[in-house]
Design an enzyme around this catalytic site. Structure first.
Site, mmCIF file in Angstrom:
data_model
loop_
_atom_site.group_PDB
_atom_site.id
_atom_site.type_symbol
_atom_site.label_atom_id
_atom_site.label_comp_id
_atom_site.label_asym_id
_atom_site.label_seq_id
_atom_site.Cartn_x
_atom_site.Cartn_y
_atom_site.Cartn_z
ATOM 1 N N ASP A 137 45.893 9.989 -10.152
ATOM 2 C CA ASP A 137 43.938 10.086 -10.338
ATOM 3 C C ASP A 137 43.920 9.803 -11.668
ATOM 4 O O ASP A 137 44.660 9.946 -12.471
ATOM 5 C CB ASP A 137 44.229 11.630 -9.983
ATOM 6 N N SER A 138 42.886 9.008 -11.856
ATOM 7 C CA SER A 138 42.588 8.436 -13.086
ATOM 8 C C SER A 138 42.332 8.884 -14.132
ATOM 9 O O SER A 138 42.583 8.634 -15.192
ATOM 10 C CB SER A 138 41.643 7.757 -12.782
ATOM 11 N N GLY A 139 42.097 10.336 -13.831
ATOM 12 C CA GLY A 139 41.400 10.764 -15.131
ATOM 13 C C GLY A 139 39.980 11.609 -15.107
ATOM 14 O O GLY A 139 39.848 12.342 -15.660
ATOM 15 N N PHE A 163 38.076 12.218 -12.839
ATOM 16 C CA PHE A 163 37.938 14.304 -12.961
ATOM 17 C C PHE A 163 38.126 15.011 -14.059
ATOM 18 O O PHE A 163 37.387 16.227 -13.789
ATOM 19 C CB PHE A 163 38.335 14.395 -11.349
ATOM 20 N N ASP A 197 44.585 15.296 -1.067
ATOM 21 C CA ASP A 197 45.410 16.095 -1.789
ATOM 22 C C ASP A 197 43.845 17.709 -2.647
ATOM 23 O O ASP A 197 42.860 17.397 -2.458
ATOM 24 C CB ASP A 197 45.534 15.538 -3.389
ATOM 25 N N CYS A 241 57.966 29.613 11.167
ATOM 26 C CA CYS A 241 58.022 29.122 9.744
ATOM 27 C C CYS A 241 59.915 28.865 9.456
ATOM 28 O O CYS A 241 60.485 29.857 9.347
ATOM 29 C CB CYS A 241 57.521 29.624 8.728
ATOM 30 N N CYS A 296 61.038 27.134 6.929
ATOM 31 C CA CYS A 296 60.857 26.902 5.148
ATOM 32 C C CYS A 296 62.024 27.820 4.142
ATOM 33 O O CYS A 296 62.534 28.696 5.020
ATOM 34 C CB CYS A 296 59.513 27.187 4.363
ATOM 35 N N CYS A 302 60.991 31.273 4.102
ATOM 36 C CA CYS A 302 60.675 32.399 5.476
ATOM 37 C C CYS A 302 62.369 32.925 6.518
ATOM 38 O O CYS A 302 62.780 34.060 7.141
ATOM 39 C CB CYS A 302 60.182 31.697 6.698
ATOM 40 N N HIS A 349 56.710 27.565 1.133
ATOM 41 C CA HIS A 349 56.420 28.581 2.168
ATOM 42 C C HIS A 349 54.698 27.535 2.412
ATOM 43 O O HIS A 349 55.109 27.165 4.025
ATOM 44 C CB HIS A 349 55.630 29.908 2.340
HETATM 45 ZN ZN LIG Z 1 57.702 30.563 5.363
#
Ligand SMILES: [Zn+2]
Length: 411
Positions: free
Chosen positions: A95-97, A99, A307, A348, A350, A353, A379
Site C-alpha cells: 500500500d502506498s501510505g 491512507f 485486504d 475447520c 487449521c 482447531c 484460525h
Molecule cells: Zn480453525
C-alpha cells in the site's frame, strides 16, 4: 507500461458481475476472488510466514509508509527485498501510505475511518488518537506531495508520487500502489473533488516514475505491477469520473480506495457506481474492507481481491470466526466456553482447531498469553482462506447467490 503481473478471468458468473480468475505474479499465482492478508510491518501480526503457507494464504499486503519509517527501504533492499527480508515467498503487495497520511491528517481531524459509522471508537483508530492529542493534523498536503511527521520518532518526512514509487521499487512487492489522497466521509463535495483531481495528477506522475524505473536490475523485483487507485468519496459523479480516468491510464489493475461513505449501503452503492466502469480485463482490488458480509457484496459486484486488518485484529481480541454465529463469530472470552472441550469449529482444519479446545483458548486469551494471538489469528485466516475457496467454486458453478444466502449475506 510493461508489467510482469497478468490477470485472466476463468469464469464469469451467469447473471452477475462476480468472476473467478488467476492473478499471475513473479512469486506465484493468486486464485481470485482472494483475501489479501494485512502484513503492515512485513509480517501478519503473531504468525510467521510458514504458518501462513501451511494455512493456504495466497497473498499479503505490506505498508510502504510504515516500512519507510522503520526499518527503511534501503535496509529491506539490502537483504534482497521484501520476499527475502521477510521469508514470505508468495505474492506481495504494498500500500502506498496514502491512507496512513490521511489517518494522521483529515482522518484525525474528523475522527473517522473509511466508513464513518463503522470504525470510530476503535482502539488505535483515528478517533481514539484524536482524543489523545486534540485532533491536531500532522500532515500538510500540497500539489507536490505530503509532508508529515513520523509516528515512530516525530521526524519530518515528505512523500511525493515519485518518491513513493522509488521506495516501493526498493521494497520489491509484486503489486504496488501509487500515492493517493484519501478523503473522509465528512469532507464536502468540493474538497472531495479537488482531492480526487489531485489523486489523478499524482497517479500520472506515479505511473511515469514507475515506467522510468522499469527493468532496472538494481531493484530486488524487476517484475512489478502498478495498480491505480480510484477515489471520489461517496459522490456518484466523482466515483464515475475517477473510475474512467484511472481505468484509462494503463495501470496493471485498479484499486478502489478512500472514503466509502457513511454506511454499508453507501459503500455498496460506491461499488455499484465504480466497478462497472473499470476495465473488464484488469484485476480489481478493494482497499481496507473485509467483513464477511462486505466480502460477499464486493465479490458480487466484480471485485477480485481485498485486504482488511479486521480479521486478524479481531482474533487478537478473542473474536474468532464461526459460520452461523451472530456475524459469523464468537468471543472466546465468554464464560460459556470455560468448560467447552470442542474446537472453535469442528469443520475447520487449521492448526488451532486440530489441537485445542475452546476452554483452553479462552484461558490463554484471558491470561494474556502470547500464544493466543498466534492460535486465534491462524484460525481466522484459515477460515477466510476456506471461505474464499468456497466462493470461487460457487462462482465457477454459477451458484454464488445461493452461497451468499446460505451465509445470510445481503448482496
Ligand atoms: Zn480453525
Amino acid at each position: 507500461m510493461a508489467s510482469s503481473v497478468s490477470f485472466s478471468v476463468r469464469h464469469r458468473e451467469a447473471g452477475s458481475p462476480a468472476r473467478s480468475g488467476e492473478l499471475a505474479t513473479a512469486h506465484g499465482v493468486v486464485h481470485t476472488p482472494a483475501f489479501v492478508g494485512v502484513a503492515t510491518q512485513a509480517t501478519i501480526k503473531a504468525v510467521e510466514p510458514q504458518g501462513l503457507v501451511d494455512h493456504g494464504l495466497q497473498i499479503v499486503i505490506a505498508n510502504t509508509y510504515h516500512l519507510h519509517l522503520r526499518p527503511g527501504e534501503e535496509a529491506v533492499a539490502a537483504i534482497g527485498g521484501l520476499h527475502a527480508f521477510s521469508g514470505w515467498g508468495g505474492p506481495t503487495m504494498t500500500d502506498s501510505g496514502g491512507f496512513q497520511i490521511f489517518s494522521l491528517g483529515a482522518g484525525k481531524e474528523h475522527g473517522v475511518g473509511k466508513v464513518a459509522s463503522i470504525f470510530p471508537g476503535e482502539v488505535g483508530s483515528p478517533s481514539a488518537r484524536r482524543r489523545e492529542d486534540g485532533g491536531r493534523s500532522l500532515v500538510r498536503i500540497t500539489e507536490q506531495g505530503a509532508d508529515f511527521r513520523s509516528v515512530v520518532d516525530g521526524s519530518l518526512h515528505t512523500f511525493t508520487p515519485e518518491s513513493v514509487i522509488t521506495i516501493e521499487r526498493k521494497l520489491g512487492a509484486d503489486i504496488v500502489l501509487p500515492l493517493d489522497e484519501c478523503t473522509s466521509p465528512l469532507h464536502d463535495y468540493e474538497y472531495t473533488k479537488r482531492a480526487m483531481e489531485r489523486t489523478h495528477r499524482w497517479a500520472r506522475r506515479g505511473l511515469a516514475a514507475f515506467d522510468l524505473l522499469e527493468g532496472d536490475p538494481s531493484f530486488p523485483n524487476p517484475r512489478q505491477g502498478l495498480y491505480g487507485i480510484v477515489q471520489g468519496g461517496a459522490y456518484r459523479d466523482l466515483r464515475e469520473e475517477s473510475a474512467r480516468v484511472i481505468g484509462g491510464m494503463g495501470f496493471t489493475g485498479c484499486a478502489i480506495g478512500g472514503s466509502l461513505g457513511r454506511s454499508k449501503d453507501e459503500m455498496f452503492r460506491v461499488l455499484d457506481w465504480t466497478v462497472p466502469l473499470l476495465p473488464e480485463e484488469r484485476p480489481r482490488h478493494l482497499l481496507g474492507i473485509g467483513e464477511i458480509e462486505d466480502l460477499f457484496a464486493a465479490v458480487r459486484r466484480g471485485v477480485d481481491t481485498f485486504d482488511c486488518a479486521a480479521p486478524t485484529r479481531l482474533a487478537r481480541n478473542g473474536s474468532v470466526f464461526l459460520k452461523g454465529a451472530p456475524r459469523h463469530r464468537i468471543n472466546l472470552r465468554n464464560a460459556r466456553f470455560a468448560r467447552d472441550d470442542r474446537p472453535i469449529d469442528a469443520t475447520c482444519d487449521c492448526f488451532t482447531c486440530r489441537h485445542h479446545s475452546r476452554a483452553y483458548l479462552r484461558h490463554l486469551c484471558r491470561a494474556g498469553e502470547v500464544s493466543f494471538y498466534r492460535l486465534a489469528t491462524l484460525h481466522n485466516l484459515r477460515f477466510l482462506v476456506r471461505l474464499m475457496a468456497e466462493i470461487r467454486h460457487a462462482i465457477d458453478a454459477d451458484g454464488f447467490d445461493a452461497l451468499a444466502s446460505e451465509w445470510g449475506a445481503t448482496v
